[in-house]
Design a protein around this motif. Structure first.
Motif, PDB file in Angstrom:
ATOM      1  N   TYR A  11       0.877  -1.208   0.184  1.00 57.77           N
ATOM      2  CA  TYR A  11      -0.025   0.137  -0.057  1.00 57.77           C
ATOM      3  C   TYR A  11       0.786   1.242  -0.185  1.00 57.77           C
ATOM      4  O   TYR A  11       1.846   1.202   0.567  1.00 57.77           O
ATOM      5  N   LEU A  45      -0.355   5.492   4.933  1.00 55.84           N
ATOM      6  CA  LEU A  45      -1.608   5.515   5.415  1.00 55.84           C
ATOM      7  C   LEU A  45      -1.978   6.949   5.218  1.00 55.84           C
ATOM      8  O   LEU A  45      -1.248   7.727   5.817  1.00 55.84           O
ATOM      9  N   GLY A  46      -3.288   7.210   4.896  1.00 54.84           N
ATOM     10  CA  GLY A  46      -3.814   8.833   5.061  1.00 54.84           C
ATOM     11  C   GLY A  46      -3.400   9.369   3.514  1.00 54.84           C
ATOM     12  O   GLY A  46      -4.209  10.430   3.466  1.00 54.84           O
ATOM     13  N   ARG A  70      -4.416   5.633  -0.908  1.00 50.25           N
ATOM     14  CA  ARG A  70      -4.691   4.412  -0.015  1.00 50.25           C
ATOM     15  C   ARG A  70      -5.998   3.969  -0.081  1.00 50.25           C
ATOM     16  O   ARG A  70      -6.003   2.737  -0.340  1.00 50.25           O
ATOM     17  N   GLU A  75      -7.231   0.145  -1.322  1.00 48.61           N
ATOM     18  CA  GLU A  75      -7.715  -0.829  -0.573  1.00 48.61           C
ATOM     19  C   GLU A  75      -8.960  -1.368  -1.326  1.00 48.61           C
ATOM     20  O   GLU A  75      -9.443  -2.565  -0.803  1.00 48.61           O
TER      21      GLU A  75
END
Length: 459
Positions: A333, A336-337, A341, A345
């Protein structure tokens, strides 16, 4: 369809056609037709080994396996119904030839085929069903071609003990096989994990008595069934009946109890199985072990018994389960943020739904009214999660030493590309993230299907 069932089905269809031909030809005569001489030549299409009947009918065959050889191949039964016609015909299995025509073997050539179990005799009547012919032809050549008995394989665990071939033993073939196996392992190839656990026990320990055996390790279905009956008999009468089925070989094995009782039946079964699976083949196994010492693999194996996974036939194959495949391919990935992302997902969710649809044979339903080609429709029927793992890594099963490097699911944000691509050397599956693949499940699934069809896969 497996090779075994395909062979039996093709043979039975050929014999059915022969029955119809003979019935038509003899409609105005009384009694069964007389056997006529076989034609000298007939057409031969390229393909695997081509078994043929004596009247020139050809059908497909399978490679010769390493199984116990039955000395003679003859039909087991003939119905005696006066209302139908009776026939007896030779069946000759001829090795593949690239020539446009082949000749029926005579003299020494025919004797060699008979020696190898490639000539059998079938007796049948004109009212037999296809299923009866299929069973009969399977019975005649079961041992020669390692055909399964009804729904049984060579053994319940899929293992076939190696056959002792004196010519191979004299020529050192088993030693050569052992060296080949060592070379494959040392050079990091696909492990030759096809040996039964009892054989690997003997290889690892070097001691016959250390081999853990059960009746399920025996390749001969009749012998296996008889010893299972002995092992599971609950009454003395049942035990005596089961032991009586072993009379043909019982007295050939020294030290077996002459009178089998409930108290000594386990010893009887264990020693009998040990004899038929290991002792009887010890000379070829010793030569195989000698070959495995090539490159020092044997000493390494005995110092580290856990390496037996390189030789043991695998247990339950988890490579075909969608959750397992999804777990193997680890998503890589964005941080995060980040804006990317969430889309990545979502692609993982789509990928796992695709795997589940493949497993449940529901992938066709996801395409709605989309028109698929005949090749695409045919491919959908055979597609499995193992294809996806093979597409990404080059192997539909996890190697004994695992995947190196670890398989990954890589995301590429590109609006102009849609078909997934792979780098099998790096075990990486690349999914393109864009407006089309994120928003449209139908398009994502179809792009993945096209990639699988056009890419290399094996399962």
């Amino acid at each position: 369809m497996s090779n075994e069932s395909a062979l039996a089905e093709n043979i039975s269809r050929a014999v059915l056609a022969a029955i119809q031909h003979f019935s038509t030809a003899t409609a105005t005569t009384s009694g069964p037709p007389q056997a006529t001489s076989a034609p000298t030549t007939y057409n031969n299409t390229p393909g695997p080994a081509t078994p043929t009947t004596s009247n020139g009918t050809s059908y497909r065959s399978v490679p010769f396996p390493s199984v116990l050889q039955r000395p003679a191949t003859h039909s087991r039964f003939v119905r005696k119904n006066k209302a139908c016609k009776h026939y007896t015909r030779d069946v000759v299995c001829l090795p593949f030839s690239s020539a446009s025509t082949i000749r029926i073997s005579r003299g020494d050539s025919r004797a060699n085929l008979a020696r190898d179990g490639l000539i059998g005799k079938i007796s049948f009547t004109s009212d037999w069903s296809e299923a009866q012919l299929k069973e009969e032809m399977t019975a005649i050549f079961r041992r020669t071609f390692a055909l399964a008995s009804h729904s049984h394989s060579s053994t319940p665990n899929g293992c076939t003990p190696p056959r002792l071939n004196m010519l191979h033993l004299q020529n050192g073939v088993y030693r050569t096989i052992g060296r080949m196996m060592s070379t494959i392992i040392v050079q990091g190839g696909e492990p030759p994990a096809f040996l039964s656990p009892s054989v690997v026990d003997y290889i690892v320990s070097g001691d016959i008595l250390q081999a853990h055996v059960t009746p399920d390790d025996i390749g001969d279905p009749d012998l296996r069934e008889n010893l299972n009956k002995v092992q599971h008999a609950t009454l003395q009468d049942d035990l005596e009946k089961a032991v009586s089925c072993c009379d043909s070989w019982q007295y050939e094995v020294e030290s077996l109890p002459l009178v089998v009782t409930m108290a000594n039946r386990d010893v009887f079964v264990k020693n009998a199985v040990l004899y038929h699976t290991v002792v009887q083949r010890q000379s070829c196994l010793d030569q195989l072990i000698d070959g495995l010492s090539h490159y020092g693999f044997l000493s390494l194996l005995r110092e580290n018994p856990s390496l037996r996974v390189l030789l043991d036939i695998p247990g339950e194959d988890k490579g075909q389960e969608p959750d397992f495949v999804a777990g193997i391919l680890k998503p890589s990935y964005s941080i995060l943020g980040s804006n990317r992302r969430a889309k990545e997902e979502l692609m993982v969710v789509k990928f796992r739904e695709f795997l589940q649809c493949v497993e449940n044979k529901e992938l066709r339903d996801t395409y709605g009214d989309r028109t698929l080609t005949n090749d695409e429709e045919a491919f959908l029927k055979t597609l499995s999660p193992g294809h996806i793992l093979a597409f990404a890594t080059g192997s539909s099963k996890v190697p004994a030493i695992g995947f190196h490097p670890t398989p990954q699911l890589i995301f590429i944000h590109d609006e102009n590309k849609h078909l997934p691509i792979v780098h099998t050397c790096a075990n990486k599956l690349h999914l393109f993230v864009n407006t089309t693949t994120v928003a449209d499940d139908d398009e994502f699934n179809y792009c993945f299907l096209l990639a699988l069809i056009n890419g290399s896969y094996s399962a």
